[in-house]
Design a protein around this motif. Structure first.
Motif, PDB file in Angstrom:
ATOM      1  N   VAL A 153       0.886  -1.172   0.058  1.00  0.00           N
ATOM      2  CA  VAL A 153       0.027  -0.239   0.239  1.00  0.00           C
ATOM      3  C   VAL A 153       0.792   1.375  -0.193  1.00  0.00           C
ATOM      4  CG1 VAL A 153      -1.645   1.390   1.420  1.00  0.00           C
ATOM      5  CG2 VAL A 153      -1.873  -1.301   1.180  1.00  0.00           C
ATOM      6  N   ASP A 154       2.058   1.279   0.751  1.00  0.00           N
ATOM      7  CA  ASP A 154       2.846   2.394   0.750  1.00  0.00           C
ATOM      8  C   ASP A 154       3.650   2.676  -0.484  1.00  0.00           C
ATOM      9  OD1 ASP A 154       1.934   2.764   3.565  1.00  0.00           O
ATOM     10  OD2 ASP A 154       3.763   1.850   4.185  1.00  0.00           O
ATOM     11  N   ALA A 155       3.830   1.789  -1.220  1.00  0.00           N
ATOM     12  CA  ALA A 155       4.473   1.637  -2.428  1.00  0.00           C
ATOM     13  C   ALA A 155       3.685   2.006  -3.694  1.00  0.00           C
ATOM     14  CB  ALA A 155       5.259   0.325  -2.575  1.00  0.00           C
ATOM     15  N   GLY A 156       2.108   2.342  -3.235  1.00  0.00           N
ATOM     16  CA  GLY A 156       1.143   2.806  -4.354  1.00  0.00           C
ATOM     17  C   GLY A 156       0.382   1.659  -4.935  1.00  0.00           C
ATOM     18  N   TYR A 157       0.587   0.380  -4.479  1.00  0.00           N
ATOM     19  CA  TYR A 157      -0.305  -0.825  -4.915  1.00  0.00           C
ATOM     20  C   TYR A 157      -1.667  -0.599  -4.409  1.00  0.00           C
ATOM     21  CZ  TYR A 157       3.829  -2.907  -7.105  1.00  0.00           C
ATOM     22  OH  TYR A 157       4.958  -3.386  -7.774  1.00  0.00           O
ATOM     23  N   ARG A 158      -2.606  -1.113  -5.514  1.00  0.00           N
ATOM     24  CA  ARG A 158      -3.905  -1.160  -5.030  1.00  0.00           C
ATOM     25  C   ARG A 158      -4.590  -2.619  -5.398  1.00  0.00           C
ATOM     26  NH1 ARG A 158      -2.241   2.167  -2.321  1.00  0.00           N
ATOM     27  NH2 ARG A 158      -3.256   3.971  -1.780  1.00  0.00           N
ATOM     28  N   ARG A 159      -3.462  -3.414  -6.094  1.00  0.00           N
ATOM     29  CA  ARG A 159      -4.076  -4.716  -6.470  1.00  0.00           C
ATOM     30  C   ARG A 159      -3.183  -5.615  -5.833  1.00  0.00           C
ATOM     31  NH1 ARG A 159      -7.431  -1.891  -7.259  1.00  0.00           N
ATOM     32  NH2 ARG A 159      -8.433  -1.169  -9.351  1.00  0.00           N
ATOM     33  N   PHE A 160      -3.748  -6.620  -5.050  1.00  0.00           N
ATOM     34  CA  PHE A 160      -2.749  -7.511  -4.209  1.00  0.00           C
ATOM     35  C   PHE A 160      -3.130  -8.950  -4.617  1.00  0.00           C
ATOM     36  CE2 PHE A 160      -2.728  -3.493  -2.262  1.00  0.00           C
ATOM     37  CZ  PHE A 160      -1.513  -3.483  -1.537  1.00  0.00           C
ATOM     38  N   LYS A 161      -2.250  -9.990  -4.269  1.00  0.00           N
ATOM     39  CA  LYS A 161      -2.504 -11.113  -4.415  1.00  0.00           C
ATOM     40  C   LYS A 161      -2.064 -11.878  -3.231  1.00  0.00           C
ATOM     41  CE  LYS A 161      -1.431 -15.451  -7.049  1.00  0.00           C
ATOM     42  NZ  LYS A 161      -0.942 -16.065  -8.452  1.00  0.00           N
ATOM     43  N   ILE A 162      -3.154 -12.824  -2.396  1.00  0.00           N
ATOM     44  CA  ILE A 162      -2.819 -13.526  -1.166  1.00  0.00           C
ATOM     45  C   ILE A 162      -2.751 -14.757  -1.336  1.00  0.00           C
ATOM     46  CG2 ILE A 162      -3.638 -13.691   1.086  1.00  0.00           C
ATOM     47  CD1 ILE A 162      -5.574 -11.474   0.661  1.00  0.00           C
ATOM     48  N   LYS A 163      -1.792 -15.406  -0.965  1.00  0.00           N
ATOM     49  CA  LYS A 163      -1.537 -16.799  -1.088  1.00  0.00           C
ATOM     50  C   LYS A 163      -2.216 -17.649   0.088  1.00  0.00           C
ATOM     51  CE  LYS A 163       1.118 -17.902  -4.717  1.00  0.00           C
ATOM     52  NZ  LYS A 163       0.814 -18.947  -5.587  1.00  0.00           N
ATOM     53  N   ARG A 174      -5.303 -14.997   7.698  1.00  0.00           N
ATOM     54  CA  ARG A 174      -4.676 -14.433   6.656  1.00  0.00           C
ATOM     55  C   ARG A 174      -5.309 -13.351   5.741  1.00  0.00           C
ATOM     56  NH1 ARG A 174      -2.796 -18.192   4.186  1.00  0.00           N
ATOM     57  NH2 ARG A 174      -1.302 -18.815   5.954  1.00  0.00           N
ATOM     58  N   ILE A 175      -6.280 -13.921   5.255  1.00  0.00           N
ATOM     59  CA  ILE A 175      -6.957 -13.314   4.200  1.00  0.00           C
ATOM     60  C   ILE A 175      -8.004 -12.016   4.750  1.00  0.00           C
ATOM     61  CG2 ILE A 175      -9.140 -13.265   2.574  1.00  0.00           C
ATOM     62  CD1 ILE A 175      -8.193 -16.342   2.103  1.00  0.00           C
ATOM     63  N   ASP A 176      -8.294 -12.429   5.957  1.00  0.00           N
ATOM     64  CA  ASP A 176      -9.279 -11.118   6.568  1.00  0.00           C
ATOM     65  C   ASP A 176      -8.183 -10.054   7.203  1.00  0.00           C
ATOM     66  OD1 ASP A 176     -11.716 -12.562   6.444  1.00  0.00           O
ATOM     67  OD2 ASP A 176     -11.576 -13.453   8.258  1.00  0.00           O
ATOM     68  N   ALA A 177      -7.120 -10.614   7.658  1.00  0.00           N
ATOM     69  CA  ALA A 177      -6.204  -9.596   8.008  1.00  0.00           C
ATOM     70  C   ALA A 177      -5.678  -8.557   6.923  1.00  0.00           C
ATOM     71  CB  ALA A 177      -4.865 -10.281   8.666  1.00  0.00           C
ATOM     72  N   VAL A 178      -5.216  -9.380   5.740  1.00  0.00           N
ATOM     73  CA  VAL A 178      -4.808  -8.489   4.842  1.00  0.00           C
ATOM     74  C   VAL A 178      -5.890  -7.576   4.028  1.00  0.00           C
ATOM     75  CG1 VAL A 178      -4.017  -8.268   2.326  1.00  0.00           C
ATOM     76  CG2 VAL A 178      -3.216 -10.007   4.033  1.00  0.00           C
ATOM     77  N   LEU A 179      -7.231  -8.086   4.031  1.00  0.00           N
ATOM     78  CA  LEU A 179      -8.363  -7.426   3.458  1.00  0.00           C
ATOM     79  C   LEU A 179      -8.822  -6.282   4.350  1.00  0.00           C
ATOM     80  CD1 LEU A 179     -10.865 -10.189   2.186  1.00  0.00           C
ATOM     81  CD2 LEU A 179      -9.258  -8.747   0.794  1.00  0.00           C
ATOM     82  N   ASP A 180      -8.532  -6.311   5.673  1.00  0.00           N
ATOM     83  CA  ASP A 180      -8.735  -5.279   6.689  1.00  0.00           C
ATOM     84  C   ASP A 180      -7.768  -4.340   6.592  1.00  0.00           C
ATOM     85  OD1 ASP A 180     -10.306  -4.046   9.031  1.00  0.00           O
ATOM     86  OD2 ASP A 180      -8.563  -4.589  10.117  1.00  0.00           O
ATOM     87  N   GLN A 181      -6.656  -4.684   5.891  1.00  0.00           N
ATOM     88  CA  GLN A 181      -5.464  -3.535   5.732  1.00  0.00           C
ATOM     89  C   GLN A 181      -5.510  -2.795   4.737  1.00  0.00           C
ATOM     90  OE1 GLN A 181      -2.967  -2.905   8.120  1.00  0.00           O
ATOM     91  NE2 GLN A 181      -2.113  -1.316   6.772  1.00  0.00           N
ATOM     92  N   LEU A 182      -6.324  -3.401   3.596  1.00  0.00           N
ATOM     93  CA  LEU A 182      -6.244  -2.713   2.327  1.00  0.00           C
ATOM     94  C   LEU A 182      -7.335  -1.514   2.311  1.00  0.00           C
ATOM     95  CD1 LEU A 182      -6.588  -5.424  -0.126  1.00  0.00           C
ATOM     96  CD2 LEU A 182      -4.444  -4.418   0.821  1.00  0.00           C
ATOM     97  N   PRO A 183      -6.741  -0.299   1.622  1.00  0.00           N
ATOM     98  CA  PRO A 183      -7.798   0.810   1.440  1.00  0.00           C
ATOM     99  C   PRO A 183      -8.967   0.410   0.767  1.00  0.00           C
ATOM    100  CG  PRO A 183      -5.866   1.295   0.134  1.00  0.00           C
ATOM    101  CD  PRO A 183      -5.607   0.068   1.013  1.00  0.00           C
ATOM    102  N   ALA A 188      -8.158  -7.712  -3.915  1.00  0.00           N
ATOM    103  CA  ALA A 188      -6.902  -8.661  -3.668  1.00  0.00           C
ATOM    104  C   ALA A 188      -7.799  -9.980  -4.319  1.00  0.00           C
ATOM    105  CB  ALA A 188      -6.860  -8.906  -2.186  1.00  0.00           C
ATOM    106  N   ARG A 189      -6.820 -10.691  -5.143  1.00  0.00           N
ATOM    107  CA  ARG A 189      -7.228 -12.131  -5.354  1.00  0.00           C
ATOM    108  C   ARG A 189      -6.529 -13.030  -4.605  1.00  0.00           C
ATOM    109  NH1 ARG A 189      -3.539 -11.171 -10.932  1.00  0.00           N
ATOM    110  NH2 ARG A 189      -5.226  -9.098 -10.803  1.00  0.00           N
ATOM    111  N   VAL A 190      -7.254 -14.117  -4.468  1.00  0.00           N
ATOM    112  CA  VAL A 190      -6.792 -15.197  -3.257  1.00  0.00           C
ATOM    113  C   VAL A 190      -6.259 -16.505  -4.121  1.00  0.00           C
ATOM    114  CG1 VAL A 190      -7.180 -16.677  -1.362  1.00  0.00           C
ATOM    115  CG2 VAL A 190      -8.352 -14.180  -1.495  1.00  0.00           C
ATOM    116  N   ASP A 191      -5.242 -16.996  -3.995  1.00  0.00           N
ATOM    117  CA  ASP A 191      -4.736 -17.978  -4.805  1.00  0.00           C
ATOM    118  C   ASP A 191      -4.408 -19.221  -3.869  1.00  0.00           C
ATOM    119  OD1 ASP A 191      -3.475 -19.811  -6.389  1.00  0.00           O
ATOM    120  OD2 ASP A 191      -1.511 -18.919  -6.647  1.00  0.00           O
ATOM    121  N   ALA A 192      -5.416 -20.329  -4.014  1.00  0.00           N
ATOM    122  CA  ALA A 192      -4.923 -21.336  -3.047  1.00  0.00           C
ATOM    123  C   ALA A 192      -4.348 -22.669  -3.923  1.00  0.00           C
ATOM    124  CB  ALA A 192      -6.516 -22.022  -2.426  1.00  0.00           C
TER     125      ALA A 192
END
Length: 361
Positions: A153-163, A174-183, A188-192
């Motif tokens: 987020v600090d680097a300017g990204y607005r698209r994320f991938k969560i493993k 993990r997914i909840d923690a990241v989604l809660d962090q995002l503006p 985010a896409r989730v890759d299982a």
């Protein structure tokens, strides 16, 4: 232009940091590098990156395949004859995607340099001059995953991938923690990586996520031999699902589009063994109004830049593509690719990145 010498080097490259996925706690990556020398002094560089759990290849098997089978067929031939030989031999000799990809990239590098054009001109019609990219979040603890996402987020990204790793409670945390962090404007896409295995387990994981509003799509949540489960998850959750491990060849994209199995697919050189074939697969996807995500799976700047050229000619991409050579502890190239939220496609001749000469010494 005659190929006078073919240099082949294999290397295992450690990752810059731990990168847990459903298959393993990933620590090193498998690579083979090829340099073609021609009689007019031009060189072409190529790279093959293996994903052992996808294709069974390793660094050593890629080197052996090239030394024993492919190099003897192209050394001493013209670039045109070598290209034809690769196409014929590649269709007759199964598997070995990494070795074939390394030679094809080196030939494409030579051909585009000789023509004085960027690589993308050999692949199709350019649809974009810059390529949006995602920020990867490995399968870490919720606390560490949140920190990684915050850096993006600090680097300017607005698209994320969560493993996801396949262990549902930690994955959901993990997914909840990241989604809660995002503006609010981020997704985010989730890759299982097939780790949720079946429709019931994947459905249980998805419904356990606190808020799915920021989820762009789920990538291959189930085993590759269960493509109908992809469709059912998409229908029952209302969240798009993309295929990855299921997609290796043009026929797989055809089936997805014909049967409506997924919203899109992931294209990786380590699976197809050919950048040209990936461009064909992207055009097939477009005929069925599917999105195609271009991915460099742990490639160095050489492979990542080649994928950048591919992404420039894909008619319909999702919010972002996936390439990040900084995941590697070593990037043996002369001018490493700088990836950002929007990454420019090189406009000089060839791929635009060369391997470091010391790699072949």
């Amino acid at each position: 232009m005659e190929i006078t010498d073919v240099a082949v080097v294999g290397r295992d490259i450690p990752l810059a940091d731990d990168f847990p996925v459903s298959y393993e706690d990933h620590r090193t990556t498998d690579h083979v590098f090829v340099r073609l020398h021609t009689d007019d002094g031009t060189t072409g560089d190529g790279e093959g990156t293996a994903l052992p759990w996808f294709t069974g290849e390793t660094t050593r098997s890629m080197v052996a395949f090239l030394d024993d089978w492919l190099v003897p067929r192209i050394e001493g031939s013209t670039v045109e004859d070598a290209t034809r030989e690769l196409a014929t031999f590649g269709s007759d000799f199964p598997h070995n995607a990494g070795g074939k990809a390394a030679v094809e990239l080196a030939l494409l590098d030579l051909q585009s340099k000789r023509a004085g054009v960027p690589l993308w001109e050999l692949l199709g019609v350019r649809h974009r001059e810059t390529v949006p990219c995602v920020y990867p979040v490995p399968g870490l603890s919720p606390e560490r995953a949140r920190e990684v996402a915050e850096s993006g987020v600090d680097a300017g990204y607005r698209r994320f991938k969560i493993k996801a790793t396949g262990d549902i409670p930690p994955d959901v945390a993990r997914i909840d923690a990241v989604l809660d962090q995002l503006p609010a404007d981020a997704t985010a896409r989730v890759d299982a990586n097939t780790g949720w295995e079946t429709y019931p387990r994947a459905k249980r994981a998805i419904t356990a996520i606190a808020d799915t509003a920021k989820i762009e799509y789920f990538e291959q949540p189930v085993a590759p031999d269960r493509p109908e489960d992809l469709q059912k998850l998409w229908e029952d959750t209302g969240i798009p699902v993309y295929a990855d491990e299921f997609v290796h060849a043009p026929g797989d994209v055809e089936r997805i589009g014909r049967e409506g199995l997924a919203r899109g697919c992931h294209l990786k050189l380590a699976k197809t063994g050919s950048l040209r074939t990936m461009a064909d697969m992207a055009r097939i996807a477009d005929r069925y109004r599917l999105n195609a995500t271009a991915v460099s799976a742990f490639g160095t700047s050489l492979e990542a830049t080649a994928i950048l050229h591919l992404a420039a000619v894909i008619p319909a991409i999702p919010a972002a593509c996936e390439l990040d050579p900084t995941l590697l502890a070593d990037d043996p190239t002369d001018d490493p690719l700088v990836v950002g939220p929007e990454t420019p496609v090189p406009d000089g001749p060839g791929i635009g990145v060369s391997l470091d000469d010391s790699l072949f010494e």
